[in-house]
Design an enzyme around this catalytic site. Structure first.
Site, short mmCIF file in Angstrom:
data_model
loop_
_atom_site.label_atom_id
_atom_site.label_comp_id
_atom_site.label_asym_id
_atom_site.label_seq_id
_atom_site.Cartn_x
_atom_site.Cartn_y
_atom_site.Cartn_z
CG HIS A 14 -1.94 1.29 1.50
ND1 HIS A 14 -2.93 1.32 1.50
CD2 HIS A 14 -1.63 2.75 1.33
CE1 HIS A 14 -3.53 2.51 1.52
NE2 HIS A 14 -2.57 3.46 1.53
CG HIS A 16 -0.91 7.15 -1.23
ND1 HIS A 16 -2.25 7.47 -1.67
CD2 HIS A 16 -0.81 6.73 -0.08
CE1 HIS A 16 -2.91 6.97 -0.72
NE2 HIS A 16 -2.22 6.37 0.23
CE LYS A 100 -7.90 2.70 -0.23
NZ LYS A 100 -6.63 2.94 0.48
CG HIS A 137 -9.21 5.13 4.07
ND1 HIS A 137 -7.99 5.54 4.02
CD2 HIS A 137 -9.84 5.61 5.25
CE1 HIS A 137 -7.94 6.46 5.18
NE2 HIS A 137 -9.19 6.42 5.93
CG HIS A 175 -4.22 2.69 6.27
ND1 HIS A 175 -5.45 2.87 6.62
CD2 HIS A 175 -4.12 3.21 4.84
CE1 HIS A 175 -6.14 3.22 5.47
NE2 HIS A 175 -5.30 3.68 4.55
CG ASP A 248 -0.93 5.19 3.96
OD1 ASP A 248 -1.34 5.61 2.66
OD2 ASP A 248 -1.81 5.61 4.87
O1 DOR Z 1 -2.38 9.80 5.76
C1 DOR Z 1 -3.07 9.54 4.46
N1 DOR Z 1 -2.38 10.30 3.37
N2 DOR Z 1 -3.88 8.67 4.48
C2 DOR Z 1 -4.56 8.61 3.50
O2 DOR Z 1 -5.50 7.68 3.46
C3 DOR Z 1 -4.30 9.11 2.07
C4 DOR Z 1 -2.74 9.67 2.03
C5 DOR Z 1 -2.55 10.51 1.00
O3 DOR Z 1 -3.03 9.97 -0.29
O4 DOR Z 1 -1.80 11.48 1.49
ZN ZN Z 2 -2.92 5.38 1.70
#
Ligand code: DOR
Ligand code: ZN
Length: 345
Positions: A14, A16, A100, A137, A175, A248
């Site tokens: 997981h 980004h 997701k 989530h 998470h 995450d």
């Molecule tokens: O802290 C986070 N940042 N939690 C999330 O679910 C998304 C992520 C983000 O995309 O910045």
């Molecule tokens: Zn995330």
């Protein structure tokens, strides 16, 4: 005392990457440590179709530095109007590894998320039939629910019902931050698992709120009280295949986090393995690390484990205060601290 640890190359289940310059700047950090990563689809606009995911995957692959064999695993952002045939086609063609579920407005770029979980029951039914993994989530967004209770409330309001209605659906509760989530996952069947981030193993909510607001310790779901952190550490290091690695890692520029309305997200990719291994070491559970980092995720997703390996060594490992990235700066997880493990490669 173990001074070096060699394990099969891990995957990050997981994270980004964003897009454009930021994506190009952050992908190398992940490709250095991991063989594969489940890439979140919360771009603007979100990745909702096979075509979008295929293109995004190409852009990520083009950012992988030479000499690294890294494969992004793409996810479909579910909305109230997801085209289930396209999702199934994308999964069948190997473009989508998972879909997701963001409850609408739960977190960064989730405005197009699902407004009522029951609206996507037909999608979940098809995913169950086709063996497509659902990444969740798990936080309710109702304004009357305290932010610290949103994960536990999601279990009661939605997750129990999803699992009761679709008992064979593969679900990753992502998470997780609470004892409630640990207990729920443990009590569920083998088709329900969870990822755990390094930050939720290291910090409780004091790290965010004591001694002044600490925006670099702010992510969603927010860190909870100490009882919950201890439950997460016990779960991660237990050797249960239901709990595996998902950083995450979520890059935001320093100025966007240090602002009157600071963004949620911690950029963990640069020191992911060092951070996790520190926890396993502290818990006397180094022998459980390979399962958590490299074996249980592939087993859950039905993918082969990686053939090559990585080595970490016990050595002082200072983490920079900030990194110059994409024309600005990003504060990495553990920025300014010195860790006791170093990633050798
Ligand atoms: O802290 C986070 N940042 N939690 C999330 O679910 C998304 C992520 C983000 O995309 O910045
Ligand atoms: Zn995330």
């Amino acid at each position: 005392m173990t001074d070096t640890l060699t394990i099969r190359r891990p995957d990050d289940w997981h994270l980004h990457f964003r897009d454009g310059d930021v994506m190009r700047a952050v992908v190398p950090y992940t490709a250095r440590q991991f063989a594969r990563a489940i890439v979140m689809p919360n771009l603007t606009p979100p990745i909702t179709t096979t075509e979008m995911a295929r293109d995004y995957r190409e852009r990520i692959l083009a950012a992988v530095p030479e000499g690294h064999d890294f494969m992004p695993l793409m996810t479909c952002y579910l909305t109230d109007t997801t085209n289930v045939d396209d999702l199934a086609r994308g999964a069948g063609e190997g473009v989508f590894t998972a879909a997701k579920l963001y409850p609408a407005n739960a977190t960064t770029n989730s405005a197009s998320g699902v407004s009522d979980v029951e609206l996507i029951y037909p999608v979940l039914e098809r995913m169950e039939a086709e063996g497509i993994v659902l990444c969740v989530h798990g936080e309710v967004t109702d304004h009357d629910i305290d932010v610290f209770d949103r994960e536990a409330e999601f279990i009661e309001r939605h997750l129990r019902a999803i699992i009761a209605n679709f008992p064979k659906l593969k679900v990753v509760f992502e998470h997780i931050t609470t004892l409630d989530a640990v207990e729920f996952v443990k009590a569920s069947g083998p088709n329900v698992a969870a990822t755990i981030t390094p930050q939720h193993l290291h910090i409780n909510r004091n790290a965010m709120l004591v001694g002044g607001i600490q925006p670099h310790n702010y992510c969603l779901p927010v860190a909870k009280r100490e009882t919950h952190r201890l439950a997460l550490r016990a779960a991660a290091t237990s050797g249960s295949p239901k709990f595996f690695l998902g950083t995450d890692s979520a890059p935001h520029f320093r100025h966007d986090k240090e602002s009157a309305c600071g963004c949620a997200g911690i950029f963990g990719a640069p020191v992911a393995l060092e951070s996790y291994l520190t926890v396993f070491d502290e818990e006397g559970a180094i022998e459980q690390f390979e399962g958590f980092a490299s074996l249980y995720g592939p087993a859950f997703y039905g993918l082969p484990v990686n053939e090559d390996s990585v080595t970490l060594e016990r050595a002082e490992s200072p983490v920079p205060d900030e990194l110059a990235l994409a024309g600005s700066t990003i504060v990495p997880w553990h920025g300014g601290q010195t860790l006791g493990w170093r990633f050798r490669g």
